[in-house]
Design an enzyme around this catalytic site. Structure first.
Site, PDB file in Angstrom:
ATOM      1  CG  HIS A  77      -0.412   0.036   2.539  1.00 22.63           C
ATOM      2  ND1 HIS A  77       0.081   1.178   3.105  1.00 22.63           N
ATOM      3  CD2 HIS A  77      -0.244  -0.939   3.470  1.00 22.63           C
ATOM      4  CE1 HIS A  77       0.515   0.921   4.324  1.00 22.63           C
ATOM      5  NE2 HIS A  77       0.340  -0.368   4.563  1.00 22.63           N
ATOM      6  CG  ASP A  79      -2.626   4.261   2.439  1.00 26.14           C
ATOM      7  OD1 ASP A  79      -2.239   3.181   1.960  1.00 26.14           O
ATOM      8  OD2 ASP A  79      -3.533   4.343   3.294  1.00 26.14           O
ATOM      9  CG  ASP A 109       2.609   0.264   7.767  1.00 26.56           C
ATOM     10  OD1 ASP A 109       2.296  -0.372   6.747  1.00 26.56           O
ATOM     11  OD2 ASP A 109       1.781   0.624   8.618  1.00 26.56           O
ATOM     12  CD  GLU A 141      -3.230  -1.355   5.230  1.00 26.18           C
ATOM     13  OE1 GLU A 141      -3.394  -2.394   5.878  1.00 26.18           O
ATOM     14  OE2 GLU A 141      -2.741  -0.320   5.763  1.00 26.18           O
ATOM     15  CD  GLU A 142      -1.431   2.332   7.450  1.00 24.18           C
ATOM     16  OE1 GLU A 142      -2.173   1.976   8.384  1.00 24.18           O
ATOM     17  OE2 GLU A 142      -0.280   1.910   7.301  1.00 24.18           O
ATOM     18  CD  GLU A 169       0.799  -3.860   5.865  1.00 21.10           C
ATOM     19  OE1 GLU A 169       1.532  -3.283   6.697  1.00 21.10           O
ATOM     20  OE2 GLU A 169      -0.130  -3.297   5.270  1.00 21.10           O
ATOM     21  CG  HIS A 362       0.827   2.981  12.369  1.00 17.40           C
ATOM     22  ND1 HIS A 362      -0.482   2.616  12.501  1.00 17.40           N
ATOM     23  CD2 HIS A 362       1.212   2.499  11.170  1.00 17.40           C
ATOM     24  CE1 HIS A 362      -0.877   1.924  11.435  1.00 17.40           C
ATOM     25  NE2 HIS A 362       0.152   1.842  10.615  1.00 17.40           N
TER      26      HIS A 362
HETATM   27 ZN   LIG Z   1       0.743  -1.195   6.394  1.00 17.96          ZN
END
Ligand SMILES: [Zn+2]
Length: 391
Positions: A77, A79, A109, A141-142, A169, A362
Site C-alpha cells: 500500500h 499510503d 509500513d 489501506e491505513e 507489510e 505508525h
Molecule cells: Zn501497512
C-alpha cells in the site's frame, strides 16, 4: 561474525524517493504512483494506473514476464499514517540514515518493501521468468483497507490469473499466514426530543445508544465463548466502541446519537455476520418495542470499512514458496488487519512477508533496519531464481 546484509544502493535511493512523497491517506497518492509507473517504464515494464472512483488516488498494476497464469503478486500500500502530534527527531518525509537504520514515515509500513520491489523490477524484467511477477500498489489501506477491493475487482476481469500474493507489510521478513480482520461501523440513532421535565413525551437517542452498546458488549462475550485462536493476542474477536456523540443540551432528551465501533475478528469469525447479529437483535429487542410508542425512532448502521481476516491455508502455495525462499519452517500470526485477507478472498494463495517491524510503524521516528531491506532484496532475488528455474 559476518557483517549484516546491506540493501542495494538502488533500493535505498528508491526509498528516499518514495518517502519524499507525502502520501498520508487523506492526501492524493497520484504523484507516487506516476513516479513508480515511470520507473517501471524505464525498465521496459508497462504499468496500468487505475484511478479511484473520484480520480484523486490510484492503484498500480504491472506484469513482468510471460503473460501466463500462476504468477506471483508483490503488493504494497502506498499510503502512510499521519505525523501530526508526533515528536520526530528528523523530517519524517526525508529519509535519514543513522545507526544502521533508515528513518522516515512509511519506511517500515510499507515503502521499504515497495522500494525493494521497484529496485528488483529491472532484474525481474531481464530474467527469463517462466511465470510472471505482478507489482500491485494500492491506496487507502491505513483507513480500513478501502482501496484494495477495487483493484481486486478489476483484476477479476483480467487475464492471466496470478496464483500467489506476497503482501509486504512489516513482518521482520518472517512468514505471516494469519491476521485479524477488521469491520468498522457507525451506528446512528434517531430518538424523539422532549424537554427533560416532560421525559414521557420523548425518548433519548443516547439512552437507546447505551442499550445498543450493551448489546454489542454481550455479543463480544458470546464471540469469545464461541471461538478462540491462541495464535493471536488477544486470542478472541474483540468488539470495541471507540467514539460516541449525541445530544444538544443538558435538559433536552437527545434527538440524535451516533457511535463508531469495530470488530477485530479472528479467522472463522465473519465481521458481517457479527453486524447482522447486532442489527437483528437491536431491531427485535430494542427498536421494535420502542416504535410501538414512538413510531419515528430509528437505528441505522453503516459499514465504514471491511477487511476479512487472513486464514492459514492448508498446504498453501504462498506459504510453501515464502518458507523455501527464506529457508524457514516457521510461520506467525499478527493482530493487525491488512489487505492479505482480501487477496485471499479473491482466490489468491496469500501470506504477508516484508521488511521492518510493525512495532516501529505508525510511530515517531519510524525506522527500518538496513539489514531488513537487504534481506528483502535477497528474498526477491531468490524469487527471481525460483521463477527462472520453474519453481
Ligand atoms: Zn501497512
Amino acid at each position: 561474525m559476518a557483517s549484516p546484509l546491506q540493501p542495494r544502493e538502488d533500493t535505498l535511493a528508491l526509498l528516499s524517493d518514495l518517502v519524499a512523497f507525502d502520501t498520508v491517506s487523506a492526501r492524493s497518492n497520484r504523484a507516487l504512483i506516476d513516479f513508480a509507473a515511470a520507473r517501471l517504464a524505464e525498465a521496459g515494464i508497462a504499468a496500468q494506473v487505475l484511478p479511484s472512483p473520484d480520480g484523486a488516488k490510484a492503484s498500480l498494476w504491472a506484469t513482468i514476464g510471460p503473460k501466463v497464469d500462476g504468477g506471483i503478486v508483490l503488493s504494497g500500500h502506498s499510503d502512510v499514517v499521519p505525523v501530526d502530534g508526533q515528536d520526530w527527531t528528523s523530517d519524517p518525509f526525508r529519509v535519514e540514515l543513522r545507526d544502521g537504520r533508515a528513518f522516515g514515515r512509511g519506511v517500515a509500513d510499507m515503502k521499504g518493501f515497495i522500494a525493494c520491489v521497484l529496485a528488483a523490477a529491472p532484474r525481474f524484467a531481464q530474467a527469463p521468468l517462466r511465470r510472471p511477477v505482478h507489482v500491485a500498489l494500492t491506496y487507502d489501506e491505513e483507513v480500513g483497507c478501502v482501496g484494495a477491493p477495487k483493484l481486486l475487482a478489476w483484476l477479476a476481469e483480467q487475464a492471466p490469473r496470478p496464483a500467489i500474493a506476497f503482501i509486504g507489510e512489516p513482518t521482520s521478513m518472517r512468514v505471516v499466514n494469519a491476521h485479524k480482520g477488521i469491520l468498522v461501523a457507525r451506528t446512528q440513532i434517531c430518538g424523539v426530543e422532549a424537554h427533560s421535565s416532560l421525559a414521557h413525551l420523548g425518548v433519548s437517542a443516547i439512552g437507546i445508544a447505551a442499550r445498543a452498546i450493551t448489546l454489542l458488549q454481550t455479543i463480544e462475550q458470546e464471540l469469545a465463548a464461541e471461538r478462540q485462536d491462541r495464535r493471536f493476542e488477544p486470542s478472541r474477536a474483540t468488539l470495541s466502541i471507540n467514539r460516541i456523540a449525541g445530544g444538544t443540551a443538558v435538559n433536552i432528551l437527545a434527538g440524535r446519537a451516533s457511535f463508531d465501533w469495530d470488530v477485530r475478528s479472528i479467522p472463522g469469525v465473519d465481521g458481517r455476520a457479527v453486524l447482522a447479529r447486532f442489527e437483528e437483535r437491536l431491531e427485535t429487542k430494542i427498536m421494535a418495542p420502542l416504535r410501538a410508542a414512538f413510531p419515528t425512532v430509528e437505528a441505522h448502521t453503516a459499514v465504514v470499512a471491511d477487511a476479512p481476516a487472513l486464514a492459514p491455508e492448508e498446504d498453501g502455495h504462498a506459504e510453501t514458496l515464502a518458507k523455501r525462499l527464506l529457508s524457514t519452517k516457521e510461520t506467525r500470526a499478527v493482530a493487525y488487519a491488512a489487505e492479505a485477507g482480501q487477496f485471499q478472498g479473491a482466490g489468491l494463495s496469500t501470506v504477508i512477508v516484508g521488511p521492518g517491524s510493525i512495532d516501529q510503524a505508525h510511530k515517531a521516528d519510524e525506522y527500518v533496519d538496513l539489514e531488513q531491506l537487504g534481506l528483502c532484496d535477497q528474498f526477491l532475488d531468490r524469487l527471481a531464481g525460483a521463477l527462472v528455474s520453474g519453481g
